[in-house]
Write a protein that holds these residues in place. Sequence first.
Motif, PDB file in Angstrom:
ATOM      1  N   TRP A  11       0.865  -1.182   0.000  1.00 33.21           N
ATOM      2  CA  TRP A  11       0.000   0.000   0.000  1.00 33.21           C
ATOM      3  C   TRP A  11       0.903   1.234   0.000  1.00 33.21           C
ATOM      4  N   PRO A  12       1.329   1.705  -1.167  1.00 27.91           N
ATOM      5  CA  PRO A  12       2.297   2.813  -1.225  1.00 27.91           C
ATOM      6  C   PRO A  12       1.860   4.074  -0.494  1.00 27.91           C
ATOM      7  N   GLY A  13       0.546   4.294  -0.369  1.00 31.25           N
ATOM      8  CA  GLY A  13       0.072   5.487   0.313  1.00 31.25           C
ATOM      9  C   GLY A  13       0.006   5.364   1.821  1.00 31.25           C
ATOM     10  N   TRP A  14       0.234   4.165   2.342  1.00 29.82           N
ATOM     11  CA  TRP A  14       0.166   3.913   3.783  1.00 29.82           C
ATOM     12  C   TRP A  14       1.566   4.058   4.368  1.00 29.82           C
ATOM     13  N   GLY A  15       1.762   5.071   5.195  1.00 32.59           N
ATOM     14  CA  GLY A  15       3.098   5.356   5.708  1.00 32.59           C
ATOM     15  C   GLY A  15       3.306   4.992   7.154  1.00 32.59           C
ATOM     16  N   HIS A  16       2.411   4.180   7.721  1.00 37.69           N
ATOM     17  CA  HIS A  16       2.505   3.856   9.147  1.00 37.69           C
ATOM     18  C   HIS A  16       2.664   2.349   9.324  1.00 37.69           C
ATOM     19  N   GLY A  17       2.599   1.904  10.556  1.00 37.28           N
ATOM     20  CA  GLY A  17       2.784   0.485  10.847  1.00 37.28           C
ATOM     21  C   GLY A  17       4.254   0.140  10.979  1.00 37.28           C
ATOM     22  N   VAL A  18       4.534  -0.903  11.750  1.00 37.46           N
ATOM     23  CA  VAL A  18       5.898  -1.407  11.911  1.00 37.46           C
ATOM     24  C   VAL A  18       5.950  -2.784  11.267  1.00 37.46           C
ATOM     25  N   HIS A  19       6.850  -2.962  10.309  1.00 33.01           N
ATOM     26  CA  HIS A  19       6.891  -4.150   9.476  1.00 33.01           C
ATOM     27  C   HIS A  19       8.050  -5.064   9.887  1.00 33.01           C
ATOM     28  N   SER A  20       8.123  -6.229   9.267  1.00 35.46           N
ATOM     29  CA  SER A  20       9.148  -7.205   9.633  1.00 35.46           C
ATOM     30  C   SER A  20       9.512  -8.041   8.409  1.00 35.46           C
ATOM     31  N   LEU A  51      -3.670   8.505  12.174  1.00 42.04           N
ATOM     32  CA  LEU A  51      -2.296   8.021  12.200  1.00 42.04           C
ATOM     33  C   LEU A  51      -2.159   6.723  12.992  1.00 42.04           C
ATOM     34  N   GLU A  52      -3.238   6.241  13.582  1.00 41.28           N
ATOM     35  CA  GLU A  52      -3.173   5.053  14.417  1.00 41.28           C
ATOM     36  C   GLU A  52      -2.717   3.844  13.596  1.00 41.28           C
ATOM     37  N   HIS A  53      -1.959   2.967  14.242  1.00 47.61           N
ATOM     38  CA  HIS A  53      -1.457   1.795  13.516  1.00 47.61           C
ATOM     39  C   HIS A  53      -1.049   0.704  14.503  1.00 47.61           C
ATOM     40  N   GLY A  54      -0.847  -0.488  13.948  1.00 47.42           N
ATOM     41  CA  GLY A  54      -0.338  -1.610  14.707  1.00 47.42           C
ATOM     42  C   GLY A  54       1.084  -1.934  14.291  1.00 47.42           C
ATOM     43  N   SER A  55       1.491  -3.167  14.533  1.00 43.08           N
ATOM     44  CA  SER A  55       2.847  -3.604  14.202  1.00 43.08           C
ATOM     45  C   SER A  55       2.836  -5.111  14.050  1.00 43.08           C
ATOM     46  N   CYS A  56       3.895  -5.655  13.469  1.00 44.49           N
ATOM     47  CA  CYS A  56       4.014  -7.100  13.339  1.00 44.49           C
ATOM     48  C   CYS A  56       5.474  -7.495  13.465  1.00 44.49           C
ATOM     49  N   ARG A  57       5.701  -8.783  13.704  1.00 49.36           N
ATOM     50  CA  ARG A  57       7.056  -9.286  13.859  1.00 49.36           C
ATOM     51  C   ARG A  57       7.095 -10.760  13.494  1.00 49.36           C
ATOM     52  N   VAL A  58       7.996 -11.119  12.576  1.00 50.47           N
ATOM     53  CA  VAL A  58       8.239 -12.521  12.268  1.00 50.47           C
ATOM     54  C   VAL A  58       9.114 -13.095  13.370  1.00 50.47           C
ATOM     55  N   SER A  59       8.753 -14.260  13.890  1.00 52.66           N
ATOM     56  CA  SER A  59       9.542 -14.878  14.955  1.00 52.66           C
ATOM     57  C   SER A  59      10.942 -15.213  14.445  1.00 52.66           C
ATOM     58  N   ASP A  60      11.873 -15.382  15.376  1.00 56.08           N
ATOM     59  CA  ASP A  60      13.262 -15.597  14.999  1.00 56.08           C
ATOM     60  C   ASP A  60      13.492 -16.932  14.298  1.00 56.08           C
ATOM     61  N   ARG A  74      -6.392  -6.495  19.457  1.00 54.49           N
ATOM     62  CA  ARG A  74      -5.999  -7.875  19.721  1.00 54.49           C
ATOM     63  C   ARG A  74      -4.532  -8.097  19.381  1.00 54.49           C
ATOM     64  N   TRP A  75      -3.960  -9.074  20.063  1.00 55.10           N
ATOM     65  CA  TRP A  75      -2.606  -9.547  19.757  1.00 55.10           C
ATOM     66  C   TRP A  75      -2.778 -10.941  19.185  1.00 55.10           C
ATOM     67  N   VAL A  76      -2.458 -11.093  17.907  1.00 58.03           N
ATOM     68  CA  VAL A  76      -2.697 -12.374  17.243  1.00 58.03           C
ATOM     69  C   VAL A  76      -1.371 -13.040  16.886  1.00 58.03           C
ATOM     70  N   VAL A  77      -1.407 -14.359  16.847  1.00 59.75           N
ATOM     71  CA  VAL A  77      -0.276 -15.163  16.371  1.00 59.75           C
ATOM     72  C   VAL A  77      -0.734 -15.897  15.124  1.00 59.75           C
ATOM     73  N   LEU A  78       0.021 -15.746  14.045  1.00 58.75           N
ATOM     74  CA  LEU A  78      -0.328 -16.317  12.753  1.00 58.75           C
ATOM     75  C   LEU A  78       0.736 -17.313  12.315  1.00 58.75           C
ATOM     76  N   ASP A  79       0.305 -18.280  11.517  1.00 57.22           N
ATOM     77  CA  ASP A  79       1.257 -19.190  10.880  1.00 57.22           C
ATOM     78  C   ASP A  79       1.956 -18.422   9.764  1.00 57.22           C
ATOM     79  N   ALA A  80       3.280 -18.347   9.813  1.00 56.20           N
ATOM     80  CA  ALA A  80       4.019 -17.551   8.836  1.00 56.20           C
ATOM     81  C   ALA A  80       3.933 -18.140   7.433  1.00 56.20           C
TER      82      ALA A  80
END
Length: 366
Positions: A65-74, A127-136, A157-163
Motif C-alpha cells: 500500500w504505497p500510500g500507507w506510511g505507518h505500521g511497523v513491518h518485519s 495516524l493510528e497503527h499496529g505492528s508485526c514481527r516474524v519470529s526468529d 488484539r494480539w494475534v499469532v499467525l502461521d508464517a
Amino acid sequence: MSITAQLCDSVKLPGGGALVNGFALESRDGSCRALLRNGHELEVYDLRELLANERAPKAVFPLPWPGWGHGVHSVSPDGTFAVFSGQRSVRAVDTSGETLWEYRHDCWGPEVGHPHTGDEQEVCRGLEHGSCRVSDDGRLVWAHVVAEPVPGDWQERWVVLDAHDGRELGWLPLDSAASGSNHLSHPDGVHMGLSIGMGQDGILLYWARWDGEELTGWDVNEGLDRILTDVHAAHSGFLTVEHYGADVRLHALDGTVIAEREPEPAGDEDDDADDEDDDEAYWDYGCGFVDADTVIASTADSDGCPQRARHWLLDAHTLRVRGVITYPTGPVDGDVRPLGDGTWLTYDDRSETLNRWAQAAAPGAR
C-alpha cells in the motif's frame, strides 16, 4: 567519571535516523538488519555492510500500500518474505511483490464504522497503527491488530499467525487504545514483547509465548507507565524507561523489578546554577544493552537545550552509573541505539550521518 567513545564506522545515510530513533532496525541472533523505506519499496540491508558503505540491499520488497506510511513491518530471517502491518490487514509478500497471504482485520481509522470505497489502496483518516514481527525461527508472525466483532465494539488484539499461510493460531484481547506499537523478540526464541503507545494516555506493556498449542500472555502494567526498550540474550529479563523519563528499570520476565536508576543531571560547570530547570534531567527513550554487562541510556535536561544531552554507561546488573560518555568529535545530542555487541549507534541529523561507537580502550590496555 568520563568515559571516552571511539568511532568505529561512519556513513552518510539520508533517512538513517529511523535506525536510531525509530523501528527500522531489526535484530536477530546477534545480527542486525536495516529496513529502510525508499519510495514505494522497503529495502533490507545488513547493518555491518551498510556501515561499510555497501549500498546494495540484500532484498527489496514493493510496498503493498504505497500510500500507507505507518505500521511497523518485519522481514523473515532468511529474507525471502516481508510482512507488512497495514491499516486493514497484515500481508506477507515476496520480493516480486506477490501476495503470499493476507490476514484481514478491521480498520485502524479512528471513525468507528466509517465506510470504505472498496479500493484496497484507500488510506483512511488517522495516524493510528499496529505492528508485526516474524519470529526468529521464521515460523510465526505476531501482529497487533484491531477488531470490531459487532458494530461499535472496538477491540484491539494480539494475534499469532502461521508464517506459512497466515492462518490464525491464537489471539489475546488487549486493554488498549493505541496510537502505535512495536514488538520485541526475546532472544530465548520463545517469548515476545509488545509495547503499545497511547499518546497522552500512556504506555501498555505485554509479554506472551506460544507453545505450539496455547497462547499465554501477561501484562506488566499494574498502573505503571513504562516503555519496553531492550532485552539481551544473557539476561532473562528486560529494560524499561518510565514514560516521562523518571527512571530506568531492569525487570525479570514476570515484571519484577531487579534494579532501577534515576537520571543524573548534566552538571556542566558553565551552566547557570540559579536556573533550577538546569538541574532537572530525565531519561530519553533510547536505552538498551551495549553488551551483557553494560547498558547505555541518555538524558536531556530540557528540549530547549539539546546540547546538554548526555549518554551514560550503566552496569547492566545493578544499573549503577559507570560514567558519562565523551565523544572525540564533540557533543552528540541525539538519540542512541545499542547493538548488544559492545557498540552503539547515533545519528547526526545535520550531516545525515550514521555513526557506530564503542568504548575506547583504557590507556595502556591491550
